[in-house]
Motif scaffolding. Structure first.
Motif, PDB file in Angstrom:
ATOM      1  N   PHE A  21       0.862  -1.187   0.000  1.00 37.38           N
ATOM      2  CA  PHE A  21       0.000   0.000   0.000  1.00 37.38           C
ATOM      3  C   PHE A  21       0.892   1.229   0.000  1.00 37.38           C
ATOM      4  N   VAL A  22       1.632   1.412  -1.082  1.00 36.78           N
ATOM      5  CA  VAL A  22       2.746   2.358  -1.116  1.00 36.78           C
ATOM      6  C   VAL A  22       2.352   3.822  -0.930  1.00 36.78           C
ATOM      7  N   GLY A  23       1.205   4.236  -1.408  1.00 32.56           N
ATOM      8  CA  GLY A  23       0.817   5.646  -1.238  1.00 32.56           C
ATOM      9  C   GLY A  23       1.880   6.574  -1.781  1.00 32.56           C
ATOM     10  N   THR A  24       2.376   7.479  -0.965  1.00 33.31           N
ATOM     11  CA  THR A  24       3.424   8.404  -1.423  1.00 33.31           C
ATOM     12  C   THR A  24       4.813   7.881  -1.127  1.00 33.31           C
ATOM     13  N   ASP A  25       4.919   6.637  -0.798  1.00 33.69           N
ATOM     14  CA  ASP A  25       6.144   5.851  -0.685  1.00 33.69           C
ATOM     15  C   ASP A  25       7.111   6.259   0.420  1.00 33.69           C
ATOM     16  N   SER A  26       6.622   6.781   1.516  1.00 27.85           N
ATOM     17  CA  SER A  26       7.544   7.191   2.579  1.00 27.85           C
ATOM     18  C   SER A  26       8.308   6.016   3.174  1.00 27.85           C
ATOM     19  N   ILE A  27       7.698   4.848   3.245  1.00 22.76           N
ATOM     20  CA  ILE A  27       8.398   3.689   3.809  1.00 22.76           C
ATOM     21  C   ILE A  27       9.476   3.181   2.855  1.00 22.76           C
ATOM     22  N   ALA A  31      13.444   3.004   3.524  1.00 25.24           N
ATOM     23  CA  ALA A  31      14.181   1.741   3.407  1.00 25.24           C
ATOM     24  C   ALA A  31      15.308   1.867   2.387  1.00 25.24           C
ATOM     25  N   ALA A  32      15.078   2.598   1.314  1.00 21.59           N
ATOM     26  CA  ALA A  32      16.117   2.820   0.309  1.00 21.59           C
ATOM     27  C   ALA A  32      17.279   3.607   0.905  1.00 21.59           C
ATOM     28  N   HIS A  33      16.992   4.482   1.848  1.00 23.86           N
ATOM     29  CA  HIS A  33      18.044   5.231   2.531  1.00 23.86           C
ATOM     30  C   HIS A  33      19.037   4.279   3.208  1.00 23.86           C
ATOM     31  N   PHE A  34      18.537   3.169   3.723  1.00 23.46           N
ATOM     32  CA  PHE A  34      19.388   2.181   4.372  1.00 23.46           C
ATOM     33  C   PHE A  34      20.020   1.211   3.367  1.00 23.46           C
ATOM     34  N   GLY A  35      19.731   1.392   2.086  1.00 24.57           N
ATOM     35  CA  GLY A  35      20.336   0.568   1.044  1.00 24.57           C
ATOM     36  C   GLY A  35      19.509  -0.607   0.586  1.00 24.57           C
ATOM     37  N   ALA A  36      18.297  -0.757   1.081  1.00 25.25           N
ATOM     38  CA  ALA A  36      17.447  -1.887   0.700  1.00 25.25           C
ATOM     39  C   ALA A  36      16.928  -1.727  -0.729  1.00 25.25           C
ATOM     40  N   ILE A  37      16.639  -2.839  -1.346  1.00 32.75           N
ATOM     41  CA  ILE A  37      15.959  -2.862  -2.636  1.00 32.75           C
ATOM     42  C   ILE A  37      14.481  -2.695  -2.324  1.00 32.75           C
ATOM     43  N   THR A  38      13.816  -1.756  -2.963  1.00 33.77           N
ATOM     44  CA  THR A  38      12.431  -1.464  -2.594  1.00 33.77           C
ATOM     45  C   THR A  38      11.475  -1.635  -3.758  1.00 33.77           C
ATOM     46  N   MET A  39      10.266  -2.067  -3.407  1.00 32.01           N
ATOM     47  CA  MET A  39       9.175  -2.216  -4.370  1.00 32.01           C
ATOM     48  C   MET A  39       7.885  -1.824  -3.673  1.00 32.01           C
ATOM     49  N   GLY A  40       6.935  -1.317  -4.430  1.00 35.50           N
ATOM     50  CA  GLY A  40       5.651  -0.979  -3.846  1.00 35.50           C
ATOM     51  C   GLY A  40       4.556  -1.001  -4.893  1.00 35.50           C
ATOM     52  N   ALA A  41       3.332  -1.134  -4.424  1.00 39.79           N
ATOM     53  CA  ALA A  41       2.174  -1.158  -5.310  1.00 39.79           C
ATOM     54  C   ALA A  41       1.008  -0.481  -4.612  1.00 39.79           C
ATOM     55  N   ASN A  42       0.089   0.006  -5.397  1.00 42.29           N
ATOM     56  CA  ASN A  42      -1.133   0.583  -4.857  1.00 42.29           C
ATOM     57  C   ASN A  42      -2.208   0.465  -5.912  1.00 42.29           C
ATOM     58  N   ILE A  43      -3.384   0.044  -5.525  1.00 43.28           N
ATOM     59  CA  ILE A  43      -4.467  -0.154  -6.479  1.00 43.28           C
ATOM     60  C   ILE A  43      -5.078   1.164  -6.947  1.00 43.28           C
ATOM     61  N   ASP A  44      -4.969   2.208  -6.131  1.00 43.55           N
ATOM     62  CA  ASP A  44      -5.594   3.494  -6.441  1.00 43.55           C
ATOM     63  C   ASP A  44      -4.552   4.479  -6.952  1.00 43.55           C
ATOM     64  N   ILE A  45      -4.579   4.774  -8.239  1.00 48.21           N
ATOM     65  CA  ILE A  45      -3.602   5.666  -8.855  1.00 48.21           C
ATOM     66  C   ILE A  45      -3.665   7.065  -8.253  1.00 48.21           C
TER      67      ILE A  45
END
Length: 69
Positions: A21-27, A31-45
């Motif tokens: 539930f990525v929304g505006t992708d704050s999480i 997580a990318a700040h710490f070097g993680a590979i990130t992915m997100g999705a949201n059904i509502d554009i």
């Protein structure tokens, strides 16, 4: 808050963080700040586009971080 959540999840280089539930992708930005590979999705554009203007969306947030909630 998202930065603290990413820290508690021990986001790090080589780890994958998926936000269904990525929304505006704050999480995922945090997580990318710490070097993680990130992915997100949201059904509502409309959530992904954010509504704060054409320059405030998921893609611009990764570049600037200014739209993160």
């Amino acid at each position: 808050m998202a930065f603290l959540m990413a820290n508690q999840a021990r986001a790090a280089s080589g780890k994958l963080v998926y936000d269904p539930f990525v929304g505006t992708d704050s999480i995922v930005v945090s997580a990318a700040h710490f070097g993680a590979i990130t992915m997100g999705a949201n059904i509502d554009i409309r959530v992904v586009l954010d509504g704060r203007g054409p320059d405030c969306n998921v893609w611009s947030n990764f570049q600037t971080g200014e739209c993160a909630t």
